[in-house]
Design a protein around this motif. Structure first.
Motif, PDB file in Angstrom:
ATOM      1  N   PHE A 194       0.600  -1.457   0.137  1.00 41.00           N
ATOM      2  CA  PHE A 194      -0.159   0.127   0.264  1.00 41.00           C
ATOM      3  C   PHE A 194       1.453   0.957  -0.171  1.00 41.00           C
ATOM      4  CE2 PHE A 194      -2.748   3.141   2.295  1.00 41.00           C
ATOM      5  CZ  PHE A 194      -4.162   3.181   0.878  1.00 41.00           C
ATOM      6  N   PHE A 195       1.751   1.264   1.010  1.00 38.50           N
ATOM      7  CA  PHE A 195       2.536   2.062   0.850  1.00 38.50           C
ATOM      8  C   PHE A 195       3.193   2.585  -0.744  1.00 38.50           C
ATOM      9  CE2 PHE A 195       6.748   4.581   1.615  1.00 38.50           C
ATOM     10  CZ  PHE A 195       6.945   4.699   2.382  1.00 38.50           C
ATOM     11  N   TYR A 227       1.858   1.962  -3.439  1.00 38.69           N
ATOM     12  CA  TYR A 227       1.062   2.112  -4.849  1.00 38.69           C
ATOM     13  C   TYR A 227       0.460   3.811  -4.152  1.00 38.69           C
ATOM     14  CZ  TYR A 227      -4.417   2.919  -5.438  1.00 38.69           C
ATOM     15  OH  TYR A 227      -5.084   3.448  -5.902  1.00 38.69           O
ATOM     16  N   TYR A 228       0.362   3.930  -2.638  1.00 37.00           N
ATOM     17  CA  TYR A 228       0.111   5.503  -2.695  1.00 37.00           C
ATOM     18  C   TYR A 228       1.545   6.397  -3.153  1.00 37.00           C
ATOM     19  CZ  TYR A 228      -0.517   9.604   0.616  1.00 37.00           C
ATOM     20  OH  TYR A 228      -0.663  11.078   0.841  1.00 37.00           O
ATOM     21  N   LEU A 229       2.556   6.336  -2.975  1.00 39.30           N
ATOM     22  CA  LEU A 229       3.786   6.510  -3.830  1.00 39.30           C
ATOM     23  C   LEU A 229       3.691   6.881  -5.368  1.00 39.30           C
ATOM     24  CD1 LEU A 229       7.434   6.055  -1.803  1.00 39.30           C
ATOM     25  CD2 LEU A 229       5.010   8.105  -1.615  1.00 39.30           C
ATOM     26  N   PHE A 280      -6.807  10.037  -0.421  1.00 35.76           N
ATOM     27  CA  PHE A 280      -6.995   8.719   0.370  1.00 35.76           C
ATOM     28  C   PHE A 280      -8.174   9.343   1.188  1.00 35.76           C
ATOM     29  CE2 PHE A 280      -3.562   7.849  -2.860  1.00 35.76           C
ATOM     30  CZ  PHE A 280      -4.054   6.003  -3.018  1.00 35.76           C
ATOM     31  N   ILE A 303      -1.270   7.323   3.894  1.00 28.88           N
ATOM     32  CA  ILE A 303      -0.020   6.465   4.834  1.00 28.88           C
ATOM     33  C   ILE A 303       1.391   7.893   5.775  1.00 28.88           C
ATOM     34  CG2 ILE A 303       0.393   4.598   3.940  1.00 28.88           C
ATOM     35  CD1 ILE A 303       3.211   6.178   2.278  1.00 28.88           C
TER      36      ILE A 303
END
Lengths: 358, 241
Positions: A303-304, A306-308, B84, B88
């Motif tokens: 997920f990390f 994918y976020y970046l 989102f 994160i």
């Protein structure tokens, strides 16, 4: 984490020790240091080992073993006002042919002396293979500090055996940064003995290994007295068929109190052929202490990444950012700027060729 | 701008999105609503190319390009932005360094200006990315990224959840201002909150249920949802069929 920003940037005063093919060549001390510090050194030869050397040399194919002796270095701070200022000890090793370096050093730091130790290696020829066999004893007297950076730059042809024994007295600090990026074989055997109360030790190590690199890391900490603080952070990133064995043992003896000890091993496996063996131990014989140990083995957080990526960052760059964010817990980017470039380059080497998603 | 045609997608061989059709024109504002687990957030992930989700059938077309097989970084470079629900936290990388990684041309002056608009303290730029931030600060950070990236199509995934009234007003004020300056930019808002109509007036409202859009209409549909709830509207639709 301890902020060492002032140490690397503003260290003017140094002691340079040069070893050529494993032999002690010369020592250079900064002029101003002589005013404020009392520095003594001498060599102590070992006769028994000389005989062994003769036997080995008789065989035609045997590797050359450097002359064996112990270098005893004594540093004392004369001036009370210089308290809290670090001096630099550069251990320079230059090699012209393949050999086994046996280096024995006994370092005695008197009260209130602060030292930053750094190793540098240079090979004159490219086809040399060197085994460094270190035997390093450090004796810390009251209120003295040592920061030890073990790092070899872009050198595949060096493998090391480190035997480091530390004796700590009251209010002393010992911090070790062990960074292994390119060494073929790295064996660490570290023993820390607390000789009185209020001792602090940190061991921070980073291993980014590929191909057939192997690392063995054995650690023993003896908490013989109260109010001691020991922490170890270990981060490993493994690729191809690399191997590592890590064993850490913390002993907390009877009739001690308020000791804090902590072990944390984080490992990332990037291929199926990697072998890791991790064993954190705690031997506790008292109450009223804080001790914990933990081991993590896993993959990259998807997920990390994918976020970046959703912010327009490329896949391999996102992976590098992920690892750097984890390594930050051990090493500050600002203080070890040159080191971070090398770590980035090594990560690029590993991650560029990878086909697996995230 | 964005067209989704007969979309079927799955995770681990379980179908989540079933025969979904959606069309958003340039400069339009759409709201996507639906009960929990109906597939709102997953739709946003599929549009932005999250690799976990497999597209079995159908097409996603953005600016006349099929983006089914593109990676998330390429999709974001085309101009799609997703804010989102739970961003994160990155230890060791400051906010400013992160913005530099997103766009190399970023100046401190530009970012300071944007921070002023969003009521973000300048010192926060030197803190680690989202580490120890409150929910509101994280959402503000998402909008700040949006303003830096200047996207053509924005997806806001529950932007209003966990925020106080003042910050919701401020965020929607900024979003409206951005849409005014970029009239071709279109917006898709995913929410549960029916009060959203107070802050922004949509062109279309859609209700998603079991992975497909069941109802769509004008902004009046939101009032009907508030009165009757989702399930009564869904039942009515089934009975009509």
């Amino acid at each position: 984490m301890i902020n060492n920003k002032f140490i690397i940037n503003n260290l003017k005063y140094y002691i340079n020790i040069l070893f050529f093919n494993g032999l002690f060549l010369k020592i250079k001390i900064h002029k101003k240091l002589k005013k404020f510090y009392n520095i003594k050194y001498y060599l102590k030869k070992k006769k028994k080992i000389k005989n062994i050397k003769k036997k080995i040399n008789s065989k035609a194919l045997s590797p050359f073993i450097s002359n064996l002796y112990t270098l005893i270095l004594y540093i004392k701070n004369k001036n009370i006002y210089l308290y809290n200022k670090y001096i630099k000890l550069n251990l320079n090793f230059i090699n012209s042919f393949s050999l086994i370096n046996n280096i024995n050093i006994l370092l005695i730091l008197d009260n209130r002396t602060f030292l930053f130790i750094k190793e540098t290696f240079k090979n004159i020829k490219s086809n040399i293979y060197i085994i460094n066999n270190f035997f390093f004893k450090i004796y810390l007297k009251k209120k003295s500090n040592v920061i030890y950076l073990k790092y070899k730059k872009n050198n595949f042809s060096i493998s090391t055996i480190n035997n480091i024994i530390i004796y700590q007295k009251k209010f002393t600090k010992f911090i070790l940064y062990d960074i292994n990026l390119y060494e073929k074989f790295n064996y660490n055997n570290i023993i820390i003995n607390n000789l009185s109360n209020y001792c602090l030790s940190r061991i921070n190590s980073i291993i980014i290994s590929s191909n057939t690199q192997t690392t063995n890391f054995y650690l023993l900490i003896n908490n013989n007295y109260s109010y001691c603080n020991n922490k170890q952070y270990y981060i490993g990133i493994y690729d191809d068929s690399s191997k590592s064995i890590l064993k850490g043992l913390i002993n907390v003896k009877k009739n001690t109190k308020n000791n804090i000890s902590y072990q944390n091993y984080k490992n990332f496996i990037l291929s199926n052929k990697v072998y890791i063996n991790l064993k954190p131990y705690l031997n506790i014989y008292t109450n009223n202490i804080k001790c914990s140990h933990g081991v993590n083995i896993g993959k990259i957080n998807k997920f990390f990444i994918y976020y970046l990526q959703s912010r327009g960052i490329k896949l391999y760059k996102a992976k590098i950012l992920f690892f750097l964010s984890i390594l930050y817990k051990i090493i500050n980017i600002k203080t070890f700027k040159c080191l971070f470039k090398d770590i980035k380059n090594k990560l690029k080497l590993i991650l560029n060729k990878k086909k697996f998603y995230v | 701008m964005l067209k989704i045609k007969n979309l079927y997608s799955s995770i681990n061989n379980t179908l989540i999105i079933k025969n979904l059709n959606l069309k958003i024109n340039n400069g339009e504002i759409h709201i996507l609503m639906g009960p929990n687990g109906s597939g709102k957030s997953t739709l946003s992930y599929i549009i932005t190319g999250k690799p976990k989700y497999k597209i079995n059938k159908g097409k996603i077309i953005f600016c006349k390009k099929i983006i089914n097989t593109l990676s998330p970084d390429k999709i974001s470079k085309l101009g799609i932005f997703l804010s989102f629900q739970n961003p994160i936290e990155i230890d060791g990388i400051t906010m400013f360094n992160f913005f530099k990684n997103i766009k190399k041309k970023n100046n401190l002056k530009k970012i300071y200006k944007l921070c002023k608009i969003l009521n973000i303290d300048k010192k926060d730029l030197y803190r680690f990315f989202n580490l120890g931030f409150s929910g509101g600060e994280k959402k503000k950070n998402e909008i700040l990224q949006m303003l830096i990236l200047k996207p053509k199509f924005i997806i806001l995934d529950e932007i209003d959840s966990g925020l106080d009234i003042d910050t919701i007003k401020l965020l929607f004020k900024i979003i409206k201002h951005y849409l005014k300056n970029n009239p071709k930019c279109s917006l898709l808002i995913i929410t549960h909150n029916t009060n959203i109509i107070k802050y922004i007036i949509p062109n279309r409202v859609h209700i998603i249920y079991n992975g497909s859009i069941i109802l769509s209409g004008n902004s009046e549909l939101i009032y009907r949802i508030e009165k009757n709830g989702y399930y009564s509207l869904i039942k009515k639709k089934h009975n009509d069929k």
